[in-house]
Design a protein around this motif. Structure first.
Motif, PDB file in Angstrom:
ATOM      1  N   PRO A  35      60.214  28.538  97.392  1.00 39.28           N
ATOM      2  CA  PRO A  35      60.709  27.745  96.194  1.00 39.28           C
ATOM      3  C   PRO A  35      62.005  26.891  96.071  1.00 39.28           C
ATOM      4  CG  PRO A  35      60.174  30.018  95.725  1.00 39.28           C
ATOM      5  CD  PRO A  35      59.997  30.055  97.222  1.00 39.28           C
ATOM      6  N   PRO A  36      63.096  27.142  96.736  1.00 41.77           N
ATOM      7  CA  PRO A  36      64.137  26.279  96.703  1.00 41.77           C
ATOM      8  C   PRO A  36      63.800  24.778  97.181  1.00 41.77           C
ATOM      9  CG  PRO A  36      64.803  28.529  97.530  1.00 41.77           C
ATOM     10  CD  PRO A  36      63.278  28.431  97.565  1.00 41.77           C
ATOM     11  N   LEU A  37      62.858  24.724  98.094  1.00 39.33           N
ATOM     12  CA  LEU A  37      62.470  23.497  98.687  1.00 39.33           C
ATOM     13  C   LEU A  37      61.841  22.493  97.585  1.00 39.33           C
ATOM     14  CD1 LEU A  37      60.818  24.515 102.129  1.00 39.33           C
ATOM     15  CD2 LEU A  37      63.329  23.705 101.755  1.00 39.33           C
ATOM     16  N   GLY A  38      61.453  23.166  96.353  1.00 38.05           N
ATOM     17  CA  GLY A  38      61.117  22.135  95.155  1.00 38.05           C
ATOM     18  C   GLY A  38      62.441  21.499  94.882  1.00 38.05           C
ATOM     19  N   ALA A  39      63.523  22.138  94.766  1.00 41.70           N
ATOM     20  CA  ALA A  39      64.776  21.586  94.441  1.00 41.70           C
ATOM     21  C   ALA A  39      65.197  20.560  95.338  1.00 41.70           C
ATOM     22  CB  ALA A  39      65.915  22.586  93.897  1.00 41.70           C
ATOM     23  N   VAL A  40      65.139  20.960  96.659  1.00 40.60           N
ATOM     24  CA  VAL A  40      65.479  19.928  97.681  1.00 40.60           C
ATOM     25  C   VAL A  40      64.764  18.752  97.559  1.00 40.60           C
ATOM     26  CG1 VAL A  40      65.435  19.617 100.266  1.00 40.60           C
ATOM     27  CG2 VAL A  40      66.133  21.633  99.262  1.00 40.60           C
ATOM     28  N   ALA A  41      63.757  18.908  97.262  1.00 42.13           N
ATOM     29  CA  ALA A  41      62.698  17.511  97.235  1.00 42.13           C
ATOM     30  C   ALA A  41      63.212  16.698  95.867  1.00 42.13           C
ATOM     31  CB  ALA A  41      61.113  17.960  96.933  1.00 42.13           C
ATOM     32  N   VAL A  42      63.393  17.310  94.788  1.00 44.01           N
ATOM     33  CA  VAL A  42      64.026  16.581  93.711  1.00 44.01           C
ATOM     34  C   VAL A  42      65.299  15.777  94.035  1.00 44.01           C
ATOM     35  CG1 VAL A  42      65.167  16.854  91.323  1.00 44.01           C
ATOM     36  CG2 VAL A  42      63.057  18.413  91.929  1.00 44.01           C
ATOM     37  N   LEU A  43      66.191  16.410  94.613  1.00 47.53           N
ATOM     38  CA  LEU A  43      67.383  15.862  95.148  1.00 47.53           C
ATOM     39  C   LEU A  43      67.210  14.535  96.037  1.00 47.53           C
ATOM     40  CD1 LEU A  43      69.858  18.824  95.323  1.00 47.53           C
ATOM     41  CD2 LEU A  43      70.300  16.913  93.699  1.00 47.53           C
ATOM     42  N   LEU A  44      66.461  14.903  97.278  1.00 50.96           N
ATOM     43  CA  LEU A  44      66.339  13.789  98.143  1.00 50.96           C
ATOM     44  C   LEU A  44      65.397  12.790  97.552  1.00 50.96           C
ATOM     45  CD1 LEU A  44      65.143  16.021 101.067  1.00 50.96           C
ATOM     46  CD2 LEU A  44      67.235  14.752 100.888  1.00 50.96           C
ATOM     47  N   PHE A  45      64.479  12.915  96.836  1.00 52.52           N
ATOM     48  CA  PHE A  45      63.702  11.663  96.298  1.00 52.52           C
ATOM     49  C   PHE A  45      64.087  11.180  95.059  1.00 52.52           C
ATOM     50  CE2 PHE A  45      61.110  14.071  99.459  1.00 52.52           C
ATOM     51  CZ  PHE A  45      60.918  13.025 100.355  1.00 52.52           C
ATOM     52  N   CYS A  46      64.827  11.792  94.137  1.00 52.86           N
ATOM     53  CA  CYS A  46      65.098  11.250  92.978  1.00 52.86           C
ATOM     54  C   CYS A  46      66.673  10.786  93.109  1.00 52.86           C
ATOM     55  CB  CYS A  46      65.215  12.444  91.797  1.00 52.86           C
ATOM     56  SG  CYS A  46      63.301  12.810  91.118  1.00 52.86           S
ATOM     57  N   LEU A  47      67.457  11.494  93.563  1.00 52.60           N
ATOM     58  CA  LEU A  47      69.035  11.052  93.734  1.00 52.60           C
ATOM     59  C   LEU A  47      69.468  10.887  95.314  1.00 52.60           C
ATOM     60  CD1 LEU A  47      70.026  13.801  91.281  1.00 52.60           C
ATOM     61  CD2 LEU A  47      69.803  11.348  90.787  1.00 52.60           C
ATOM     62  N   PRO A  48      68.700  10.074  96.125  1.00 50.54           N
ATOM     63  CA  PRO A  48      69.011  10.101  97.397  1.00 50.54           C
ATOM     64  C   PRO A  48      70.303   9.804  97.707  1.00 50.54           C
ATOM     65  CG  PRO A  48      67.832   8.025  96.685  1.00 50.54           C
ATOM     66  CD  PRO A  48      67.659   9.045  95.652  1.00 50.54           C
ATOM     67  N   GLY A  49      71.024   8.957  96.984  1.00 53.63           N
ATOM     68  CA  GLY A  49      72.734   8.668  97.186  1.00 53.63           C
ATOM     69  C   GLY A  49      73.637   9.826  96.941  1.00 53.63           C
ATOM     70  N   ALA A  50      73.099  10.813  96.157  1.00 55.52           N
ATOM     71  CA  ALA A  50      74.044  11.944  95.847  1.00 55.52           C
ATOM     72  C   ALA A  50      74.866  12.585  97.153  1.00 55.52           C
ATOM     73  CB  ALA A  50      73.334  12.958  94.696  1.00 55.52           C
ATOM     74  N   PRO A  51      75.846  13.018  96.697  1.00 61.61           N
ATOM     75  CA  PRO A  51      76.385  13.936  98.040  1.00 61.61           C
ATOM     76  C   PRO A  51      75.532  15.041  98.194  1.00 61.61           C
ATOM     77  CG  PRO A  51      78.059  13.371  96.412  1.00 61.61           C
ATOM     78  CD  PRO A  51      76.965  12.963  95.943  1.00 61.61           C
ATOM     79  N   ALA A  52      75.008  15.777  97.474  1.00 65.27           N
ATOM     80  CA  ALA A  52      73.848  16.970  97.756  1.00 65.27           C
ATOM     81  C   ALA A  52      72.866  16.421  98.484  1.00 65.27           C
ATOM     82  CB  ALA A  52      73.832  17.785  96.475  1.00 65.27           C
ATOM     83  N   SER A  53      72.459  15.306  98.312  1.00 60.93           N
ATOM     84  CA  SER A  53      71.255  14.782  99.272  1.00 60.93           C
ATOM     85  C   SER A  53      71.289  14.194 100.530  1.00 60.93           C
ATOM     86  CB  SER A  53      70.502  13.759  98.210  1.00 60.93           C
ATOM     87  OG  SER A  53      70.290  14.177  97.057  1.00 60.93           O
ATOM     88  N   GLN A  54      72.561  14.489 101.079  1.00 62.31           N
ATOM     89  CA  GLN A  54      72.936  13.857 102.369  1.00 62.31           C
ATOM     90  C   GLN A  54      72.590  14.826 103.413  1.00 62.31           C
ATOM     91  OE1 GLN A  54      73.693  10.606 102.277  1.00 62.31           O
ATOM     92  NE2 GLN A  54      73.251  11.098 100.070  1.00 62.31           N
ATOM     93  N   PRO A  55      71.965  14.342 104.413  1.00 56.42           N
ATOM     94  CA  PRO A  55      71.310  15.284 105.481  1.00 56.42           C
ATOM     95  C   PRO A  55      72.273  16.297 105.859  1.00 56.42           C
ATOM     96  CG  PRO A  55      70.544  13.016 106.049  1.00 56.42           C
ATOM     97  CD  PRO A  55      71.596  12.937 104.799  1.00 56.42           C
ATOM     98  N   LYS A  56      73.617  15.949 106.094  1.00 54.59           N
ATOM     99  CA  LYS A  56      74.586  17.041 106.554  1.00 54.59           C
ATOM    100  C   LYS A  56      74.598  18.071 105.411  1.00 54.59           C
ATOM    101  CE  LYS A  56      79.598  17.693 107.389  1.00 54.59           C
ATOM    102  NZ  LYS A  56      80.757  16.667 107.375  1.00 54.59           N
ATOM    103  N   ALA A  57      74.774  17.716 104.146  1.00 49.82           N
ATOM    104  CA  ALA A  57      74.741  18.623 103.150  1.00 49.82           C
ATOM    105  C   ALA A  57      73.469  19.650 103.166  1.00 49.82           C
ATOM    106  CB  ALA A  57      74.850  18.017 101.863  1.00 49.82           C
ATOM    107  N   VAL A  58      72.300  18.861 103.245  1.00 50.18           N
ATOM    108  CA  VAL A  58      71.122  19.674 103.006  1.00 50.18           C
ATOM    109  C   VAL A  58      70.931  20.618 104.088  1.00 50.18           C
ATOM    110  CG1 VAL A  58      68.507  19.308 102.732  1.00 50.18           C
ATOM    111  CG2 VAL A  58      69.914  17.819 101.893  1.00 50.18           C
ATOM    112  N   ILE A  59      71.089  20.169 105.357  1.00 48.25           N
ATOM    113  CA  ILE A  59      70.952  20.961 106.305  1.00 48.25           C
ATOM    114  C   ILE A  59      71.797  21.880 106.862  1.00 48.25           C
ATOM    115  CG2 ILE A  59      70.515  21.072 109.172  1.00 48.25           C
ATOM    116  CD1 ILE A  59      69.150  18.051 108.608  1.00 48.25           C
ATOM    117  N   GLY A  60      73.220  21.532 106.770  1.00 50.68           N
ATOM    118  CA  GLY A  60      74.505  22.497 106.860  1.00 50.68           C
ATOM    119  C   GLY A  60      74.280  23.498 105.901  1.00 50.68           C
ATOM    120  N   ALA A  61      74.007  23.066 104.584  1.00 48.93           N
ATOM    121  CA  ALA A  61      74.251  24.316 103.522  1.00 48.93           C
ATOM    122  C   ALA A  61      72.985  25.287 103.665  1.00 48.93           C
ATOM    123  CB  ALA A  61      73.822  23.679 102.023  1.00 48.93           C
ATOM    124  N   HIS A  62      71.966  24.750 104.247  1.00 45.30           N
ATOM    125  CA  HIS A  62      70.879  25.972 104.641  1.00 45.30           C
ATOM    126  C   HIS A  62      71.302  26.853 105.633  1.00 45.30           C
ATOM    127  CE1 HIS A  62      68.228  23.913 101.480  1.00 45.30           C
ATOM    128  NE2 HIS A  62      67.527  25.024 101.856  1.00 45.30           N
TER     129      HIS A  62
END
Length: 154
Positions: A35-62
């Protein structure tokens, strides 16, 4: 048009997740759907410039969420394990400047479902990597075609 493009990006991301899950990972006893991957997709595709959407944040936080979830389970804390895992994940994400809210949900899921050592890798981290890779390919190839050459900022 931006909302349609975001939806198409998410559809591409989940198509990639399902292909990887069904044709690659199942055979080795892993998966990449949670389920959390649904929220990941929202960030990546709706807010790609947000700090939480940067690859380092997405992968590092997981990575952080998986390691902390595993540590909480190994500590034997039975009561409030999910709360402890989420709280520690938030603190670690903040300290490392890799804040990605869906990783907090993954820490909760990890403890709640009692995932083992392989839970550090899958489904959360593997799924996040697949979504980030899909977003990068989508943004480099399809997004310019669909948006008339304009890249989405955030």
């Amino acid at each position: 048009m931006e909302s349609i493009i975001a939806g198409l990006g998410a559809a591409a991301g989940f198509a990639a997740l399902h292909v990887a899950n069904d044709y690659v990972l199942k055979g080795i006893g892993l998966g990449c759907l949670c389920p959390p991957l649904g929220a990941v997709a929202v960030l990546l595709f709706c807010l790609p410039g947000a700090p939480a959407s940067q690859p380092k944040a997405v992968i590092g936080a997981h990575v952080i969420a998986g390691v902390i979830g595993y540590a909480v389970l190994q500590s034997g804390v039975a009561a409030y394990g999910e709360a402890i895992a989420v709280s520690l994940t938030i603190a670690a994400m903040s300290a490392t400047k890799m804040v990605h809210p869906p990783a907090g949900a993954y820490a909760f899921l990890y403890v709640n479902k009692g995932m083992g050592l392989k839970g550090i890798l899958a489904p959360g981290l593997v799924g996040a990597v697949i979504l980030v890779a899909t977003q990068q390919v989508f943004n480099a190839t399809l997004l310019p075609l669909l948006s008339g050459g304009k890249k989405k900022k955030s």
